[in-house]
Enzyme design. Structure first.
Site, PDB file in Angstrom:
ATOM      1  N   ASP A   1      83.736  75.642 -78.481  1.00 28.11           N
ATOM      2  CA  ASP A   1      84.182  77.353 -78.319  1.00 28.11           C
ATOM      3  C   ASP A   1      82.677  78.198 -78.463  1.00 28.11           C
ATOM      4  OD1 ASP A   1      85.460  79.516 -77.813  1.00 28.11           O
ATOM      5  OD2 ASP A   1      87.117  79.275 -79.776  1.00 28.11           O
TER       6      ASP A   1
ATOM      7  N   HIS B   1      83.421  81.404 -78.046  1.00 30.81           N
ATOM      8  CA  HIS B   1      84.364  82.361 -78.565  1.00 30.81           C
ATOM      9  C   HIS B   1      83.900  83.805 -78.026  1.00 30.81           C
ATOM     10  CE1 HIS B   1      86.980  83.940 -81.884  1.00 30.81           C
ATOM     11  NE2 HIS B   1      87.430  82.734 -81.768  1.00 30.81           N
TER      12      HIS B   1
ATOM     13  N   GLU C   1      83.913  76.440 -74.087  1.00 33.19           N
ATOM     14  CA  GLU C   1      85.230  77.626 -73.855  1.00 33.19           C
ATOM     15  C   GLU C   1      84.596  78.992 -73.998  1.00 33.19           C
ATOM     16  OE1 GLU C   1      88.892  78.834 -76.794  1.00 33.19           O
ATOM     17  OE2 GLU C   1      88.732  76.480 -76.245  1.00 33.19           O
TER      18      GLU C   1
ATOM     19  N   GLU D   1      92.100  82.654 -72.119  1.00 30.48           N
ATOM     20  CA  GLU D   1      93.062  82.715 -73.265  1.00 30.48           C
ATOM     21  C   GLU D   1      93.557  84.410 -73.466  1.00 30.48           C
ATOM     22  OE1 GLU D   1      90.707  82.929 -77.318  1.00 30.48           O
ATOM     23  OE2 GLU D   1      90.210  81.229 -76.032  1.00 30.48           O
TER      24      GLU D   1
ATOM     25  N   ASP E   1      97.721  81.799 -72.585  1.00 26.82           N
ATOM     26  CA  ASP E   1      98.202  81.664 -73.826  1.00 26.82           C
ATOM     27  C   ASP E   1      99.806  82.102 -73.702  1.00 26.82           C
ATOM     28  OD1 ASP E   1      99.465  82.374 -76.294  1.00 26.82           O
ATOM     29  OD2 ASP E   1      97.299  82.398 -77.099  1.00 26.82           O
TER      30      ASP E   1
ATOM     31  N   HIS F   1      95.916  77.806 -74.395  1.00 19.88           N
ATOM     32  CA  HIS F   1      95.509  78.201 -75.757  1.00 19.88           C
ATOM     33  C   HIS F   1      96.519  78.347 -76.677  1.00 19.88           C
ATOM     34  CE1 HIS F   1      94.023  81.981 -78.048  1.00 19.88           C
ATOM     35  NE2 HIS F   1      93.061  81.055 -78.400  1.00 19.88           N
TER      36      HIS F   1
END
Length: 386
Positions: free
Chosen positions: A195, A197, A221, A247, A270, A297
């Site tokens: 990730d 982020h 990700e 996400e 998500d 997510h």
């Protein structure tokens, strides 16, 4: 069967406050959903209250009609706060409908397309100190080995530090050392996702992706902020690792350009933000038409996890499901039911609805508390993305 109340139950879970949505009918049936949105808890609770008048007295079985009403009857359309509230309410309406019909939710979503749903773990099982705080390569390796010892054959790590748009080589070396330690600890057959982020600029994402590629990450990700589709496509073209994102996107329209540009190999909607159960299924169907996999997510609470189980079991292009196990040590105390505890995988549930009920007495022992403010600053005092 008419809706008699729509309410929220907020559970303070350290880094997050879980926002559970409770829909009650005039026949006494209760449905549960989740609308957790970090650092905007009170806004989401207020949004649920604002939507409540649209629902009271309405037929609880008309899930699509009520979703359309919540999305379209107010002149100003919803952003992330309103769509999170709608998502939680819509999940609870699906729970009510499935309970009324006496079937597990996945049966309303087309039935099962697989016998088991595979989960991936986070370092420390989701303990925020292991997931988000800086750690040595040795600590990364030890935590990864613990996940494998618990039966998981897939895990995700946040190996990349917060950095400037063009960082020096120290951050790259640290990320490589962490990834190398994890790969050495778990061996070649465990799927390891990395990730980023949204912390990195496109240029740094490419640099990190190329440096990490020899350690065979399953996907990268959020290599940059999700709204820059052109940058995502550039990263996907430049890095020999599949890209995952989505996400923070809400509604199916946000995914259309992303998919048309072939800017990723995996999307991560998500269910607590994108619009709910039916909207996530529509997003997954869009992705399937482009040959793109779905890995929803889900770093949130146990109600969201239960809902995701049913989506995963009924979605053909589902790749794997994210789960948090021990983000707080009492996680499993606030829910009861068949899906209250999850491990490396789960089979077909038999209980009607989503498979969990919120224990409101247990939830009350963990009341709302303001989330810790995570201010990420660079060495010169300027703001960086968390």
């Amino acid at each position: 069967m008419r809706i008699s109340d729509v309410a929220t139950v907020v559970v303070g879970a350290e880094l997050r406050n879980w926002v559970f949505v409770k829909v009650t009918t005039d026949e006494g049936l209760v449905g549960w959903g989740e609308a957790t949105l970090e650092w905007q808890t009170r806004a989401v609770v207020g949004a649920v209250d604002d939507l409540r008048p649209l629902l009271l007295g309405e037929d609880a079985m008309r899930t699509e009609h009520l979703w359309q009403s919540m999305c379209r009857h107010h002149f100003f359309k919803g952003g992330i706060v309103t769509m999170s509230a709608i998502s939680g309410i819509e999940q609870a309406l699906h729970d009510v409908k499935a309970k009324t019909l006496g079937v597990p939710l996945y049966q309303l979503l087309g039935g099962s397309v697989r016998d088991r749903l595979r989960f991936y773990d986070h370092l420390g099982g989701g303990d925020s100190s292991a997931v988000y705080e800086t750690g040595s390569p040795e600590a990364f390796g030890e935590a990864a080995a613990s996940s494998v010892a618990d039966g998981f054959d897939a895990l995700k790590i946040l190996a990349v530090p917060v950095g400037a748009p063009l960082s020096g080589s120290a951050g790259v070396r640290l990320a490589v050392a962490r990834m190398a330690a994890v790969r050495e600890a778990v061996g070649p057959d465990v799927d390891v996702m990395v990730d980023l982020h949204g912390r990195t600029s496109p240029a740094m994402a490419i640099r990190y992706g190329r440096a990490l590629a020899p350690y065979d990450p399953w996907f990268l990700e959020e290599p940059t902020q999700p709204e820059d589709i052109g940058a995502l496509r550039g990263i996907a073209d430049a890095v020999p690792v599949p890209i995952a994102t989505g996400e923070r996107l809400i509604g199916r329209r946000a995914f259309v350009d992303l998919l048309a540009e072939r800017a990723c190999a995996v999307i991560q909607p998500d269910v607590c933000h994108c619009g709910g159960v039916a909207e996530l299924k529509r997003i997954a169907a869009l992705a399937e038409s482009y040959g793109v996999a779905v890995a929803p997510h889900n770093p949130l609470g146990p109600v969201a996890t239960a809902v995701n189980v049913h989506i995963g079991l009924s979605t053909p292009n589902l790749l794997i499901q994210e789960v948090m196990r021990v983000d707080v040590p009492w996680r499993q105390e606030v829910v009861t039911g068949e899906l209250a505890v999850v491990g490396p995988s789960v089979g077909l549930p038999s209980a009607s609805g989503i498979g969990v009920e919120v224990d409101e007495d247990a939830a009350a022992r963990h009341p709302y508390a303001p989330e810790p403010q995570l201010r990420t600053l660079l060495d010169d005092g300027s703001v960086a993305d968390w």
